[in-house]
Design a protein around this motif. Structure first.
Motif, PDB file in Angstrom:
ATOM      1  N   ALA A 161       6.083  16.147  -0.140  1.00 46.28           N
ATOM      2  CA  ALA A 161       4.895  16.816  -0.451  1.00 46.28           C
ATOM      3  C   ALA A 161       3.917  15.669  -0.713  1.00 46.28           C
ATOM      4  N   GLN A 162       2.613  16.195  -1.080  1.00 45.60           N
ATOM      5  CA  GLN A 162       1.861  15.078  -1.762  1.00 45.60           C
ATOM      6  C   GLN A 162       0.883  15.700  -2.865  1.00 45.60           C
ATOM      7  N   ALA A 163       0.236  14.524  -3.494  1.00 49.40           N
ATOM      8  CA  ALA A 163      -0.611  14.811  -4.524  1.00 49.40           C
ATOM      9  C   ALA A 163      -1.928  14.079  -3.877  1.00 49.40           C
ATOM     10  N   GLY A 164      -2.790  14.826  -3.497  1.00 49.18           N
ATOM     11  CA  GLY A 164      -4.141  14.425  -2.913  1.00 49.18           C
ATOM     12  C   GLY A 164      -4.181  14.458  -1.335  1.00 49.18           C
ATOM     13  N   ASN A 165      -4.699  15.247  -0.799  1.00 52.75           N
ATOM     14  CA  ASN A 165      -4.609  15.618   0.432  1.00 52.75           C
ATOM     15  C   ASN A 165      -5.821  14.536   0.808  1.00 52.75           C
ATOM     16  N   VAL A 166      -5.634  13.803   1.936  1.00 49.77           N
ATOM     17  CA  VAL A 166      -6.556  12.760   2.303  1.00 49.77           C
ATOM     18  C   VAL A 166      -8.012  13.528   2.607  1.00 49.77           C
ATOM     19  N   ASN A 167      -7.962  14.757   3.154  1.00 52.10           N
ATOM     20  CA  ASN A 167      -9.231  15.362   3.499  1.00 52.10           C
ATOM     21  C   ASN A 167      -9.896  16.018   2.302  1.00 52.10           C
TER      22      ASN A 167
ATOM     23  N   GLY B 289       0.845  -1.227   0.060  1.00 52.96           N
ATOM     24  CA  GLY B 289       0.043   0.052   0.001  1.00 52.96           C
ATOM     25  C   GLY B 289       0.918   1.312   0.007  1.00 52.96           C
ATOM     26  N   ALA B 290       0.191   2.473   0.180  1.00 53.68           N
ATOM     27  CA  ALA B 290       0.901   3.446  -0.084  1.00 53.68           C
ATOM     28  C   ALA B 290       1.842   3.779   1.202  1.00 53.68           C
ATOM     29  N   ALA B 291       1.208   3.282   2.427  1.00 52.85           N
ATOM     30  CA  ALA B 291       2.390   3.565   3.472  1.00 52.85           C
ATOM     31  C   ALA B 291       3.550   2.830   3.167  1.00 52.85           C
ATOM     32  N   GLN B 292       3.547   1.650   2.818  1.00 52.08           N
ATOM     33  CA  GLN B 292       4.571   0.991   2.588  1.00 52.08           C
ATOM     34  C   GLN B 292       5.383   1.673   1.541  1.00 52.08           C
ATOM     35  N   ALA B 293       4.805   2.157   0.356  1.00 53.52           N
ATOM     36  CA  ALA B 293       5.578   3.006  -0.490  1.00 53.52           C
ATOM     37  C   ALA B 293       6.166   4.067  -0.112  1.00 53.52           C
ATOM     38  N   ASN B 294       5.701   4.826   1.027  1.00 54.40           N
ATOM     39  CA  ASN B 294       6.206   5.926   1.527  1.00 54.40           C
ATOM     40  C   ASN B 294       7.465   5.422   2.226  1.00 54.40           C
ATOM     41  N   LEU B 295       7.582   4.314   3.017  1.00 58.81           N
ATOM     42  CA  LEU B 295       8.413   3.872   3.526  1.00 58.81           C
ATOM     43  C   LEU B 295       9.793   3.501   2.628  1.00 58.81           C
TER      44      LEU B 295
ATOM     45  N   ARG C 126       0.587  16.498   5.750  1.00 59.52           N
ATOM     46  CA  ARG C 126       0.781  15.149   5.195  1.00 59.52           C
ATOM     47  C   ARG C 126       0.137  14.255   5.842  1.00 59.52           C
ATOM     48  N   HIS C 127       0.221  12.851   5.284  1.00 63.36           N
ATOM     49  CA  HIS C 127      -0.745  11.872   5.588  1.00 63.36           C
ATOM     50  C   HIS C 127      -0.007  11.125   6.849  1.00 63.36           C
ATOM     51  N   VAL C 128      -0.659  10.651   7.853  1.00 63.96           N
ATOM     52  CA  VAL C 128       0.010  10.150   9.068  1.00 63.96           C
ATOM     53  C   VAL C 128       0.900   9.393   8.739  1.00 63.96           C
TER      54      VAL C 128
ATOM     55  N   VAL D 292       6.744  12.501  -3.450  1.00 70.10           N
ATOM     56  CA  VAL D 292       5.445  12.859  -3.550  1.00 70.10           C
ATOM     57  C   VAL D 292       4.508  11.803  -3.000  1.00 70.10           C
ATOM     58  N   ASP D 293       3.852  11.943  -1.962  1.00 67.94           N
ATOM     59  CA  ASP D 293       2.945  10.820  -1.572  1.00 67.94           C
ATOM     60  C   ASP D 293       1.829  10.945  -2.566  1.00 67.94           C
ATOM     61  N   GLY D 294       1.426  10.183  -3.256  1.00 68.68           N
ATOM     62  CA  GLY D 294       0.134  10.332  -4.399  1.00 68.68           C
ATOM     63  C   GLY D 294      -0.742   9.102  -4.430  1.00 68.68           C
ATOM     64  N   ALA D 295      -1.018   8.885  -3.080  1.00 64.42           N
ATOM     65  CA  ALA D 295      -1.792   7.487  -2.951  1.00 64.42           C
ATOM     66  C   ALA D 295      -2.924   7.377  -3.777  1.00 64.42           C
ATOM     67  N   PHE D 296      -3.751   8.542  -3.825  1.00 62.12           N
ATOM     68  CA  PHE D 296      -4.734   8.719  -4.658  1.00 62.12           C
ATOM     69  C   PHE D 296      -4.758   9.640  -5.870  1.00 62.12           C
ATOM     70  N   GLY D 297      -4.165  10.901  -5.430  1.00 59.33           N
ATOM     71  CA  GLY D 297      -3.973  12.017  -6.211  1.00 59.33           C
ATOM     72  C   GLY D 297      -3.182  12.011  -7.336  1.00 59.33           C
TER      73      GLY D 297
ATOM     74  N   THR E 196       2.284   5.570  -4.601  1.00 57.40           N
ATOM     75  CA  THR E 196       0.688   5.717  -4.845  1.00 57.40           C
ATOM     76  C   THR E 196       0.029   4.178  -4.341  1.00 57.40           C
ATOM     77  N   ASP E 197      -1.122   4.135  -4.685  1.00 61.43           N
ATOM     78  CA  ASP E 197      -1.980   2.948  -4.413  1.00 61.43           C
ATOM     79  C   ASP E 197      -2.750   2.268  -5.411  1.00 61.43           C
ATOM     80  N   ALA E 198      -2.569   0.992  -5.650  1.00 65.44           N
ATOM     81  CA  ALA E 198      -3.486   0.327  -6.746  1.00 65.44           C
ATOM     82  C   ALA E 198      -4.776   0.006  -6.012  1.00 65.44           C
ATOM     83  N   HIS E 199      -4.931  -0.104  -4.681  1.00 66.62           N
ATOM     84  CA  HIS E 199      -6.069  -0.928  -3.928  1.00 66.62           C
ATOM     85  C   HIS E 199      -6.984   0.402  -3.581  1.00 66.62           C
ATOM     86  N   LYS E 200      -6.559   1.841  -3.951  1.00 69.84           N
ATOM     87  CA  LYS E 200      -7.381   2.932  -4.018  1.00 69.84           C
ATOM     88  C   LYS E 200      -8.066   3.172  -5.170  1.00 69.84           C
ATOM     89  N   TRP E 201      -7.709   4.259  -6.104  1.00 69.66           N
ATOM     90  CA  TRP E 201      -8.483   4.506  -7.103  1.00 69.66           C
ATOM     91  C   TRP E 201      -8.452   3.697  -8.477  1.00 69.66           C
TER      92      TRP E 201
END
Ligand code: PLP
Length: 485
Positions: A244-250, A152-158, A195-197, A273-278, A302-307
């Motif tokens: 930085a991020q693409a897609g603020n979670v809020n 997931g994006a958490a692991q991708a960030n790591l 940023r995302h937690v 760039v944390d772009g989990a969905f953005g 980014t995530d595949a299991h999101k968008w």
């Protein structure tokens, strides 16, 4: 138990069943569920003890027939299933799972490939190789970008931040892979205040504590302010890692990456760039401008299991600096041997795991079934549906939309009825109502309801039904005192 293990060794393994009837029965269970998912209350609040009572308290001594295991499992957990595969689960920025991806996931389990090594599954390796090429092209990233299939994006960030740490320290003549972190020169870590937690979680695992992170100021939508970043970069005494991020979670807002990347380039900083969905905004001309400059970063999550609507767990990490990527994750010290692009892909090289699931198959199936046009349509449709939901919500007396609808996120505040926190009360009401599901968040110090539209199967009718349910809940909240709700 008195089991004769000697005798048992010569018998058929326990739990062994002919696969065809077992998988046919499973097919029935799965399709019955999916055929009905649209009609289930989306997320029934349920107490753990109620569900636990459905499961054997202690591990039974005796084996059980596989088909019975599966049937009893499906029956036991039914009351605790959330209809996140359906069209009106608007929580956590996650969509359902595309049919082709669900099917590929079944095959992934049946094939049971070990995707960590080329020789353990050439099939998994070449599919990941091809999918990596497709994605690098789809997002317009540098051609030499390396890709890891993570959970997931958490692991991708790591992984991305580990690569950054390795490279930045290397520039200071410090090999963190060799010498560890103790005694290492400091890094400056500058991260969006919104940023995302999971960015903090990743940095913590990497030995970078909360007090070592400089929060970079954001605007009212949660976008990083380039002037604030420039000032922080100018003050930084050490090489900088910028998150930085693409897609603020809020709010769904994307940081101005063109200006940010320019500032990072000038300062010699590593931009992640944390772009989990953005990041998926990149795939459509209508939203591409929101992530302009994306390609100038050094790493991306980014995530595949999101968008993309692939089943869990599926995330993607991209690193422009392959040497740093492998140095961060490869289990062997000879991390940069055999990573050339025409070589056999070693899937474990780019992720923290060694043996692992062949995650490429489902991502392949999702991308191939949608095609470029389908991906763009999915993103645009969900954004249009978010705008539709926001329009309907604005018309409800007592409901305020808090954000500009940049992508697929709608942030709401409810001011109706009594009680300490009318917004939280409305969220509980919505979840009990069951027409759709939205979760709580906090925005600028106050409670908010977050509605994320990320599903391939969500329609305008679903959005209208959800908005009507919200209106109903808010009206009822106004009519009924909080204590008796
Ligand atoms: C969801 C999300 C994450 C974490 O992703 P997981 O897939 O849950 O690991 C990180 N950053 C952002 C912006 C997210 O939306």
């Amino acid at each position: 138990m008195g089991v004769d293990l000697q005798a048992a060794a010569t018998e058929t393994p326990t739990g062994h069943a002919p696969m065809r009837p077992l998988l046919s029965a499973t097919l029935e269970l799965a399709t019955e569920y999916l055929d009905e998912v649209d009609r289930r209350p989306v997320g029934r609040p349920v107490e753990p003890c109620e569900l636990l009572a459905q499961l054997p308290a202690a591990l039974p001594d005796e084996p059980l027939d596989a088909e019975q295991v599966v049937r009893e499992l499906a029956e036991a957990v039914d009351g605790g299933l959330v209809a996140s595969a359906g069209p009106r689960f608007f929580g956590y920025v996650v969509g359902g799972a595309l049919p082709a991806a669900v099917a590929a996931d079944w095959l992934t389990a049946a094939w049971d490939q070990q995707a960590g090594a080329y020789n353990a599954s050439p099939a998994a390796a070449v599919v990941e190789h091809r999918v990596a090429e497709w994605l690098v092209d789809l997002f317009g990233l540098p051609a030499e970008t390396t890709v890891g299939f993570v959970t997931g994006a958490a692991q991708a960030n790591l992984v991305a931040l580990a690569a950054a740490r390795w490279r930045l320290l290397r520039r200071l003549e410090w090999d963190v892979a060799e010498e560890g972190l103790c005694g290492a020169p400091p890094l400056a870590v500058l991260a969006s205040a919104d940023r995302h937690v999971t960015v903090d979680g990743a940095l913590r695992l990497l030995g970078i504590g909360r007090a070592q992170i400089t929060d970079v100021e954001t605007d009212d939508q949660g976008r990083m302010r380039p002037d604030a970043l420039k000032a922080a970069l100018a003050e930084a005494a050490a090489p900088a890692l910028v998150c930085a991020q693409a897609g603020n979670v809020n709010t769904g807002a994307c940081d101005p990456l063109e200006q940010i990347s320019e500032a990072c380039r000038a300062a010699g900083a590593w931009l992640h760039v944390d772009g989990a969905f953005g990041m998926w905004a990149r795939t459509t001309p209508a939203h591409d401008h929101l992530v302009a400059g994306l390609q100038w970063a050094s790493s991306w999550a980014t995530d595949a299991h999101k968008w993309l609507n692939v089943p869990y767990d599926s995330g993607l990490v991209f690193v422009a600096d392959g040497e740093a990527h492998a140095a961060a994750t490869a289990a062997t010290a000879a991390y940069y041997a055999g990573t050339g692009d025409d070589d056999e892909r070693q899937g474990s090289l780019w992720v923290p795991e060694f043996s692992r699931r062949a995650r490429g198959f489902t991502v392949y199936a999702a991308l191939r079934s949608l095609g470029r046009r389908g991906i763009a349509e999915l993103v645009e449709r969900d954004c249009a549906l978010a705008r539709r939901f926001a329009e309907r919500a604005r018309d409800i007396d007592g409901v305020e939309v808090l954000n500009e609808i940049a992508l697929n996120q709608v942030l709401l505040r409810v001011d109706a009825g009594d009680g300490d926190d009318p917004t939280l009360r409305a969220i509980e009401g919505v979840q009990r109502d069951g027409t759709f599901w939205a979760g709580p968040t906090s925005w600028r110090g106050r409670s908010a309801m977050r509605v994320s539209i990320s599903g391939w199967n969500t329609t305008a009718d679903d959005v209208d039904r959800a908005a009507s349910a919200l209106e109903r809940v808010v009206e009822q909240q106004r009519a009924v005192p909080a204590t008796s709700s």
